[in-house]
Design a protein around this motif. Structure first.
Motif, PDB file in Angstrom:
ATOM      1  N   ASN B 158       0.825  -1.209   0.000  1.00 15.12           N
ATOM      2  CA  ASN B 158       0.000   0.000   0.000  1.00 15.12           C
ATOM      3  C   ASN B 158       0.862   1.264   0.000  1.00 15.12           C
ATOM      4  OD1 ASN B 158      -2.419   1.353  -0.111  1.00 15.12           O
ATOM      5  ND2 ASN B 158      -2.557   1.560   2.114  1.00 15.12           N
ATOM      6  N   VAL B 159       1.865   1.239  -0.799  1.00 14.58           N
ATOM      7  CA  VAL B 159       2.824   2.339  -0.848  1.00 14.58           C
ATOM      8  C   VAL B 159       2.963   2.806  -2.288  1.00 14.58           C
ATOM      9  CG1 VAL B 159       5.319   2.774  -0.774  1.00 14.58           C
ATOM     10  CG2 VAL B 159       4.163   1.768   1.216  1.00 14.58           C
ATOM     11  N   THR B 160       3.142   4.120  -2.470  1.00 12.66           N
ATOM     12  CA  THR B 160       3.465   4.654  -3.796  1.00 12.66           C
ATOM     13  C   THR B 160       4.844   5.289  -3.741  1.00 12.66           C
ATOM     14  OG1 THR B 160       2.404   6.740  -3.242  1.00 12.66           O
ATOM     15  CG2 THR B 160       1.075   5.121  -4.415  1.00 12.66           C
ATOM     16  N   PRO B 161       5.748   4.827  -4.581  1.00 10.37           N
ATOM     17  CA  PRO B 161       7.096   5.406  -4.580  1.00 10.37           C
ATOM     18  C   PRO B 161       7.048   6.903  -4.853  1.00 10.37           C
ATOM     19  CG  PRO B 161       7.052   3.369  -5.844  1.00 10.37           C
ATOM     20  CD  PRO B 161       5.625   3.713  -5.535  1.00 10.37           C
ATOM     21  N   ARG B 162       7.902   7.627  -4.158  1.00 10.33           N
ATOM     22  CA  ARG B 162       7.898   9.092  -4.278  1.00 10.33           C
ATOM     23  C   ARG B 162       9.029   9.624  -5.145  1.00 10.33           C
ATOM     24  NH1 ARG B 162       8.223  12.313   1.017  1.00 10.33           N
ATOM     25  NH2 ARG B 162       8.178  13.931  -0.607  1.00 10.33           N
ATOM     26  N   ILE B 163      10.015   8.792  -5.421  1.00  9.41           N
ATOM     27  CA  ILE B 163      11.259   9.324  -5.966  1.00  9.41           C
ATOM     28  C   ILE B 163      11.663   8.583  -7.238  1.00  9.41           C
ATOM     29  CG2 ILE B 163      13.706   9.788  -5.476  1.00  9.41           C
ATOM     30  CD1 ILE B 163      11.853  11.281  -3.590  1.00  9.41           C
ATOM     31  N   GLY B 164      12.060   9.352  -8.255  1.00 10.52           N
ATOM     32  CA  GLY B 164      12.691   8.779  -9.437  1.00 10.52           C
ATOM     33  C   GLY B 164      14.177   8.641  -9.184  1.00 10.52           C
ATOM     34  N   TRP B 165      14.713   7.500  -9.531  1.00  7.62           N
ATOM     35  CA  TRP B 165      16.107   7.188  -9.143  1.00  7.62           C
ATOM     36  C   TRP B 165      16.748   6.481 -10.317  1.00  7.62           C
ATOM     37  CZ3 TRP B 165      18.762   8.817  -4.992  1.00  7.62           C
ATOM     38  CH2 TRP B 165      19.893   8.125  -4.558  1.00  7.62           C
ATOM     39  N   LEU B 179       7.105  12.394 -18.103  1.00 11.45           N
ATOM     40  CA  LEU B 179       6.125  11.309 -18.077  1.00 11.45           C
ATOM     41  C   LEU B 179       6.402  10.347 -16.929  1.00 11.45           C
ATOM     42  CD1 LEU B 179       5.305   9.632 -21.519  1.00 11.45           C
ATOM     43  CD2 LEU B 179       3.715  10.528 -19.813  1.00 11.45           C
ATOM     44  N   LEU B 180       7.589   9.741 -16.953  1.00 12.95           N
ATOM     45  CA  LEU B 180       7.862   8.658 -16.007  1.00 12.95           C
ATOM     46  C   LEU B 180       8.240   9.170 -14.625  1.00 12.95           C
ATOM     47  CD1 LEU B 180       7.365   5.815 -16.910  1.00 12.95           C
ATOM     48  CD2 LEU B 180       8.037   7.209 -18.851  1.00 12.95           C
ATOM     49  N   SER B 181       8.297  10.478 -14.434  1.00 13.46           N
ATOM     50  CA  SER B 181       8.536  11.008 -13.095  1.00 13.46           C
ATOM     51  C   SER B 181       7.330  11.836 -12.657  1.00 13.46           C
ATOM     52  CB  SER B 181       9.812  11.850 -13.080  1.00 13.46           C
ATOM     53  OG  SER B 181      10.929  11.061 -13.427  1.00 13.46           O
ATOM     54  N   ALA B 182       7.131  12.968 -13.340  1.00 12.20           N
ATOM     55  CA  ALA B 182       6.029  13.834 -12.907  1.00 12.20           C
ATOM     56  C   ALA B 182       4.687  13.112 -12.992  1.00 12.20           C
ATOM     57  CB  ALA B 182       6.019  15.107 -13.755  1.00 12.20           C
ATOM     58  N   GLU B 183       4.458  12.420 -14.090  1.00 12.67           N
ATOM     59  CA  GLU B 183       3.123  11.838 -14.292  1.00 12.67           C
ATOM     60  C   GLU B 183       2.886  10.574 -13.462  1.00 12.67           C
ATOM     61  OE1 GLU B 183       0.511  13.020 -16.365  1.00 12.67           O
ATOM     62  OE2 GLU B 183       1.685  14.872 -16.426  1.00 12.67           O
ATOM     63  N   VAL B 184       3.949   9.986 -12.893  1.00 16.07           N
ATOM     64  CA  VAL B 184       3.706   8.882 -11.957  1.00 16.07           C
ATOM     65  C   VAL B 184       3.635   9.393 -10.517  1.00 16.07           C
ATOM     66  CG1 VAL B 184       4.783   7.155 -13.448  1.00 16.07           C
ATOM     67  CG2 VAL B 184       6.134   8.233 -11.642  1.00 16.07           C
ATOM     68  N   GLY B 185       3.771  10.725 -10.363  1.00 10.19           N
ATOM     69  CA  GLY B 185       3.605  11.291  -9.026  1.00 10.19           C
ATOM     70  C   GLY B 185       4.873  11.377  -8.212  1.00 10.19           C
ATOM     71  N   PHE B 186       6.023  11.259  -8.865  1.00 12.41           N
ATOM     72  CA  PHE B 186       7.263  11.430  -8.119  1.00 12.41           C
ATOM     73  C   PHE B 186       7.419  12.883  -7.680  1.00 12.41           C
ATOM     74  CE2 PHE B 186       9.660   7.728 -10.415  1.00 12.41           C
ATOM     75  CZ  PHE B 186       8.978   6.806  -9.633  1.00 12.41           C
ATOM     76  N   ASP B 187       8.129  13.059  -6.582  1.00 10.61           N
ATOM     77  CA  ASP B 187       8.433  14.397  -6.099  1.00 10.61           C
ATOM     78  C   ASP B 187       9.792  14.879  -6.569  1.00 10.61           C
ATOM     79  OD1 ASP B 187       6.044  14.849  -4.727  1.00 10.61           O
ATOM     80  OD2 ASP B 187       6.716  13.556  -3.094  1.00 10.61           O
TER      81      ASP B 187
END
Lengths: 1010, 1010
Positions: B158-165, B179-187
């Motif tokens: 039940n977790v959503t990753p916050r960070i693109g790495w 796309l793969l950062s902002a649109e997946v909800g990364f901070d």
């Protein structure tokens, strides 16, 4: 569209697609299966107490660029790995590391570890501070370092180690087998390194596992079950599982590719059967580990879990978590008889042209330092006992620790890297500094008479002269012109009264010596040679960082005596010396007869050395008392170390690989000078620019003392050199000579021959070298020629009638056994380095056949334990009037028997006292002394009241009776059930407290006083 | 007595003798300290999902001889390390490994790990199955593999990753950022590899951390805070603590030697200050880990514990256990404005002469395979949805998994070792095999009419032809002489109706094609060239292990059409072909005029290619409809790969380092042949012995198709070759060209120029190469020339008016970036290997300025999603009479708008459906289509009743609204507080269910049906 490998038929899908993943639990519960071949998986790590890195660096895991190794990781990770499955087991060996780690742990972890030890999951074996060397170590040091570890284990965990585990030392001594294994109560002893030819034959005959009787004298009463591993102490190849090791893991996850359980099980079974093929009984041991492994223990146990699970599922063999104890018990339970092994496993060659006989001599300075400290530690503990031990210090503990670490098989052996050798020396130095305080304060207190008026006088400051070997002794190099006296306290750590010539440097020729009664005694001045002064100055700067302030001109020699385990006092003061006693200013005196002839005779007493003046060489040894007369030549040679260019086997720290022999040639500056005096004569020989020798013959002593100064060994020709001294006679010795085992039993050696197999010898010199800790001798039908040494060296008899000692080695190539450095010791001043110079001594005597043991044993003990000298200055006669000038720790009427030495007298932490008595003679060695001896313990402790005496195992970690009760009685092949009866000292009657000692027996007691 | 280093003054005794040891507890509680420089210690491991070893080998730790790496160790050891201290933190990235591990754990461990994740001690970031590449990956694959990982994390924890790495990929795409950062909800998004010149400038200007707006169209609505590490993703040098690493540990035990706390604290502080010097705000991040580290996590945490303890005791800086999330929040809390970054970070050079632009083309066969499978997976999921997903299989999961793994930055990038590339292909093959079953059974079920009588008839066996690229299609190579019909079901995965020429191999020239109405339609036979047959035969043996049983003589071509997301049916049967349609037996037809002139014109429709007969070369492109006419040359060249002899920088798998350019020269066997027909004309050019080209112009299509066969590239001259095709015109393009970003946005490129810094360029070719996933184009003031590709390649415009594509690479040297293999792909038959041959296509079109986007976008989608063909044989007209011959998944009256593609239609595990709609046009790209589009979801699912539609984040792991609510709003330097308003589709009214899509917008929905 491109073409790729995209249509590989998906065979893997059989696994991939069908298997539902779940958590796997491995069945590791297996015990011994009677009807099957049992593979005992013994998880272990081998943690050198210093080698490429220092002991501390290994512990904390620093300096990893040299070697990735961190013992902290091992011990940290083993705890959760054992907790994860109670069937898993692990053994740990080196207490130097274990104690470091133990001190760092939380109480919770300590509690857990105690449980793991109690349950047998974690077994402490071997149990000394280190896995000591067996060639360059003296048995007293071996005992001390083992005791230190064993008593810690006993006190912390109430456990006594059951197993000897000397897996790495480079050859194995008889003393290790019978003393340090059987006598400490071990049930078996395991090791890996024996001669490759011996190993081959033993594999063939299934005789890698034997009953080893190391002592002729103690025979079956000190035997041990001893197992040699088939190859080394690693796992079978392809079964190594350290992080990043490349052995195939067991891939048992059918969801992933490369599933390999059947292949791995097959390989396991094959390796087990192969080992079974060379092993008696259906038990084989796999040593699952090697140097510094189990840094992440989980990686090993994960794979072993799988092997145990799948191999036992397969069923052809039975795999189990085991320990050497379990393995030993399993062997014992078979009730089989085993081949008998006597003597030892020296020398060790791991392949053709690779005799590990160089390390017998490697780093002779370190070896000398260790021996000096060993002796000092023995004496210091006596003095510590007399004064009363202080727990908070200063005490002898740090020297004990440093000495223990120095016994490691890469320490005193000389096979560590240079920076690690420096670390051992540093530790000894620190230990010495603290122990010197103990010695000095003890003497200060012992010399203070409670009944006299000086109880309020200031504490005496004693000083000692550790560096007498480089003629450096500031306390004696003092100006006595203002009426001061130099007080010399002479402490005798031996249990016998004793007289010896002492030499100390003085700056003034107008000095006289008085005894404790105030009577002037005979003394002799010997000029300090320029060569000695040069060494003194250079090494003072190099190691003390300063140029000596004074410059002594003479050695002052006088004969001192001291009571057993006691001291005597001498006084040196300014005074006019009788003209006669100083011989002449020239010091070089030939008799008128000698002036005419080529022959000159040296020696003020019964022993005469006869030299040829022209050759400048010794030609004859004469003892006018015993009528022994023998033609003797003594010379220096060197072997040029092989550079490895032919077969990559260079001569190096471990391996002696000579490729030529050269006699040292005169460089045109050879000199030959004789100094005579009332106490001793000296013959000074400048052999060449880098070898200087002084031969001394003392008036009251029947031996010749050779003091050699060797170095810096020249290497500007690009050739490493291994310097030997050779003593040649016409004695018909029939290839036979005798060398000591770790300073104790003498073992017969036959040149170019091994008792255990038909030797194929490609190295006629290196393959005949043996370790010498006490001495070696040859004999013919009328005489024995003995040579005793001041430290461990390599020695041999390469020709009949000849003995040689390797004194120093300087080599330019690494010998490919891991140390990765050439053995090229240097000493540096201001970044300018030159080869290390060695100053040492050896002693020569020729006796009528059968009469030599007395000298070898008694004088050997004196070499080990020279007088301990302490100096202080006092005005006038104040000292003599107010102090205790003479003392014996024993009853004044009592001395120990001639055949017994007190090798330990030590106050323990709990106030009890550890006493070890050693019979010095083997059975049949001497007609008078190879008999049962008795020691009256009450007289030894005349000043104390004994409450209880408990006889202990050699390492003092359990009662002797208890130990004997547990002892496994192994059967020997070809003998009747009964072992030959061995005589030993009987039980100690608590009322009379007389300790009997049979030949070679060592008995250990803990004594409680009122 | 010898002389050793035994009098080193015992300075250490200050520590040694005085300190009582006790268990040390480190204070690791530190949080952010506002007034200090905060050093965020981010413990991480970088675990390549295949590189030198396969993903499974990395997981289990096998094949360690290649690389010591075992991810199991990492995850096993991290758990107790985190439990040991709740202040410790760790991030984990690659879900391919994490899921393998998760499946292996006991419930107890799973429960523990859930707690660690809940508490934030263990944070899963990035969260895709792998850390995908950003150059050779198509955005649809990037989304799919990220979704796979993110949804697992969501459902299990039940977790959503916050960070693109994306710390390791070799350059970074705009699509990754927006796309793969902002649109997946990364901070935030972090990475390490940017051009060394760019990095230097950014360090200087403190602009390593930026706000990155990757899309012109979506601007600030899809921006991300992006940080580049100062050097790499390792710790600062000397702070590496893997088992056996040689960074100095913190030795804080005063009882041991080498105590070094002050030195180590100083070094820590110095490194922190140095980084602060190039970083805005008082927060710096240290990436404490690197490739496959933390195999024994304890070793890192032990040292980090000490650093935090002692550094904070020192007080100059504040060290803390942190994560990128904590770091990001800290940065955000400073409320600072950040430099703006647009476009992307390509190409990447890590030093002079080292442009990582070779991997854009490396392993073109694997790249082609991945693209084919990507498209197939999209289509297969549609068909799986239509039939209904089976959890137990067959289903599309294993293809999903294989494709996800193939997106790794050493997989499709072509930078793995050969055996690992084979593993990726094997996984795709296994995934394809299972997915093909889904496709075939779905089509079988969909073609079966429930209302008709065949419900009892046997299940149809459909077959597919994955290997049409090597002219291999057993289902079509059948004997139809006995009255059988070959049924061809043509499935169209696009949301538009579509018509396309299909080609299949047939063994007989007497075949005709009928449509679903039974009407014969126009078809064309083209002879199968010997060259093609040779490849067919060789590769069949090499990869299928068998020689093809039949030998087709012709390609049968016909034009097929199919409804959107639906299929149509065609029948091939024996029949007499109209003579006219087959042209002539010779197939080579010149008009009478052409026979006289040198010029010949090819193309049955509006587009004509004009060739010079004598030169055998294309000279002109004409579109008679648009009146576009342009002089065009098309040729092949190769760069010889540098062998590294000058500066050790060879051309290799990663790096393109040409040292010469050569035009391919005719080997005397060049040929030029024209085939004409009613549907298409073909020009066959044998360029030389290893390059063959077929150019096709279709009647109804306004482009030219180039099919190239390149290989085996000869290397007998010892020179590696990188083969390019060049298209040259006289267009004045002013150094400017355009390349797509991961198949989506086009980015302007200017030759020899970078927007972000003053470029110093030493590699005029390699430094101008960019990754091409969709295509590239140039334009002048009247025309646009576009080239589209069938897989990812490298492309450039090295001269004005010119474009080039690198098609194949065969190299003989490793380029020193770790893979340690030369990129020399071979194919072997019976141990005889030859260089890999590549067959591929690209497409060329010239449009009037401003009218080209339509082709690039719509036809680009057709290239990505070709017709899916399925074959079956039936007797006579049985099929036509009993089966459903045509189908659309949508309302028959409905098609998607021209500017929208359905990039995901997938039934999820829980029976809900995942729908992704993508607007295909950027703002301003096309006058008609760069506008808001609307999709009527009810009509898309005409056959189902929708219960609920929920808009999700791009990776479908959280509601879109929730994601937007949490989004951090970063300030951009130099702009007013307000970001420019970006238009996006509005909320979806649940009653009408119309989805609006603004240019470049992708919207993701989870739909629940009744």
């Amino acid at each position: 569209m491109a073409i790729g490998a995209w249509i590989l038929i998906a065979l893997m899908c059989v696994f991939w697609c069908e298997v539902e993943s779940k958590y796997m639990v491995y069945n590791t519960t297996s015990k011994i299966a009677p009807g099957k071949l049992n593979v005992h998986l013994v998880a272990h790590t081998h943690d050198d107490v210093g080698w490429l890195k220092t002991v501390d660096q290994y512990y904390v895991g620093s300096n990893n660029s040299i070697q990735g190794a961190c013992v902290q990781n091992v011990l940290d990770s083993i705890v959760p790995a054992l907790l994860a499955d109670k069937n898993r087991k692990f053994i740990y060996v080196e207490q130097a590391f274990f104690q470091r780690w133990w001190r760092d742990q939380s109480e919770a972890v300590q509690e857990t570890v105690k449980q793991l030890i109690n349950s047998g999951q974690l077994e402490l074996i071997n149990g000394g501070m280190c896995m000591h060397d067996e060639a360059a170590t003296h048995y007293i040091d071996m005992i001390d370092q083992t005791t230190l570890g064993h008593r810690f284990i006993k006190s912390e965990f109430n456990v006594t180690p059951r197993i000897g585990w000397q897996i790495d030392p480079f050859g194995h001594s008889a003393v290790q087998a019978y003393l340090l294994s059987a006598e400490v109560g071990f049930d078996s002893l395991f090791f890996a390194r024996i001669d490759y030819q011996d190993r081959a034959k033993r594999k063939d005959e299934k005789s890698l596992e034997v009953v080893w009787r190391g002592s002729k004298s103690l025979g079956s009463s000190s035997q041990i079950f001893a197992g040699v591993f088939p190859e080394n102490y690693d796992p079978p190849s392809n079964f190594n599982y350290e992080v990043n090791d490349d052995s195939p893991i067991v891939q048992d996850n059918m969801e992933l590719f490369d599933y390999n359980v059947p292949e791995r099980v097959n390989e396991f079974v094959a390796a087990a059967l192969s080992q079974a093929n060379i092993t008696r009984t259906n038990h084989v041991m796999w040593t699952m580990g090697t140097d510094f492994k189990y840094q992440y223990a989980h990686t090993w146990f994960r794979q072993m879990d799988k092997f145990i699970h799948y191999v036992n599922q397969d069923g052809r063999v039975n795999a189990l978590y085991s320990t050497p104890s379990i393995y030993t018990d399993a062997k014992y339970a078979t009730n089989k008889a085993w081949p008998l092994k006597t003597d030892d496993y020296f020398p060790y060659a791991d392949r053709i042209n690779a005799y590990w006989t160089g390390y017998f001599t490697s780093r002779p300075a370190l070896k000398g330092y260790v021996r000096t400290m060993s002796s000092y530690y023995l004496a210091a503990r006596q003095l510590e006992f007399f004064k009363g031990r202080s727990k908070v210090g200063p005490n002898t503990d740090s020297l004990a620790d440093a000495l223990a670490i120095a016994q490691h098989h890469d320490a005193v052996s000389g096979t560590s890297k240079q920076h690690v050798a420096d670390d051992y020396a540093k530790r000894l130095s620190i230990g010495y500094e603290e122990t010197a305080k103990v010695v000095e304060s003890s003497l200060a207190s012992m010399t203070r008479s409670s009944s006299k008026a000086d109880s309020g006088s200031p504490v005496t400051e004693f000083h000692q002269c550790l560096l007498l070997n480089i003629s450096y002794c500031p306390p004696s190099e003092v100006d006595l012109s203002n009426g001061k006296n130099l007080v010399v306290v002479v402490y005798n750590p031996l249990g016998w009264k004793r007289e010896d010539v002492i030499r100390i440097p003085v700056i003034d020729e107008n000095v006289i010596v008085k005894d404790s009664g105030g009577k002037e005694i005979e003394s002799q001045l010997l000029p300090l040679q320029n060569a000695s002064l040069a060494i003194r100055n250079y090494y003072s700067v190099a190691y003390l960082g300063k140029f000596p302030s004074a410059t002594p001109k003479y050695w002052l020699a006088f004969s001192a005596s001291a009571p057993p385990i006691g001291f005597n006092t001498y006084f040196i003061s300014r005074g006019k010396r009788p003209v006669i006693a100083t011989a002449s200013k020239s010091h070089v005196v030939y008799s008128s007869e000698e002036k005419r002839s080529d022959v000159i005779e040296v020696g003020p007493g019964d022993v005469k050395l006869v030299y040829s003046k022209n050759q400048g060489k010794l030609i004859r040894y004469i003892n006018s008392r015993t009528m022994v007369k023998e033609s003797v030549r003594q010379s220096y040679s060197f072997y040029s170390g092989d550079d490895g260019s032919v077969d990559e086997q260079a001569s190096g720290a471990y391996i002696f690989r000579p490729n030529h022999t050269y006699h040292t040639r005169s460089d045109g500056q050879a000199s030959f000078t004789v100094l005579r005096g009332p106490l001793l004569d000296e013959v000074h020989q400048r052999i060449n620019s880098w070898i200087y020798q002084i031969t001394r013959v003392y008036k009251g002593k029947e031996y010749a003392e050779f003091e050699f100064t060797v170095g810096p060994i020249p290497i500007d020709d690009g050739i490493g050199k291994e310097v030997v001294t050779q003593i040649s006679t016409h004695m018909k010795t029939n290839k036979t000579f005798y060398t000591d085992s770790s300073g104790r039993d003498f073992i017969e050696r036959i040149r170019d021959y091994r008792k255990d197999w038909n030797l194929e010898l490609n190295q006629p010199v290196a393959g005949n070298y043996y370790p010498i800790d006490l001495g070696l001798y040859i004999k013919d039908d009328s005489k024995e020629l003995s040579v005793l040494v001041d430290r461990s060296v390599g020695g041999a008899s390469i020709k009949d009638g000849q003995l040689e000692l390797m004194l120093h080695r300087r080599l330019l190539h690494d010998d490919n056994r891991g140390v990765a450095e050439a053995l090229n010791e240097t000493v540096c001043v201001q970044n300018k380095c030159s080869g290390l110079t060695i100053v040492g001594k050896y002693y020569l005597r020729i006796d009528p056949l059968g009469e030599a043991a007395k000298w070898r044993r008694s004088f050997g003990q004196e070499i080990y334990s020279p007088f301990l000298l302490a100096f202080t200055e006092q005005d006038g006669d104040e000292w003599a009037n107010s102090r205790i000038l003479s003392f014996s720790g024993m009853d004044p009427s009592y001395v120990l028997p001639d055949n017994v030495a007190m090798i330990t007298l030590q106050e323990l932490d709990d106030g009890k006292v550890l006493l070890r008595l050693a019979h010095l003679y083997e059975i049949g060695e001497d007609k008078d002394l190879s008999v049962m001896a008795s020691v009256q313990v009450k007289k030894v402790f005349a000043h104390k009241k004994i409450n209880e005496v408990t006889e202990m195992s050699l390492s003092a970690n359990q009662g002797r009776a208890e130990m004997e009760k547990k002892r496994l009685v192994w059967k020997v092949e070809g003998s009747s059930g009964e072992s030959p009866k061995v005589v030993r000292g009987g039980p100690v009657d608590p009322s009379i407290l007389v300790v009997e000692l049979a030949p070679m027996e060592i008995r250990t007691f803990v004594i409680e006083f009122h």
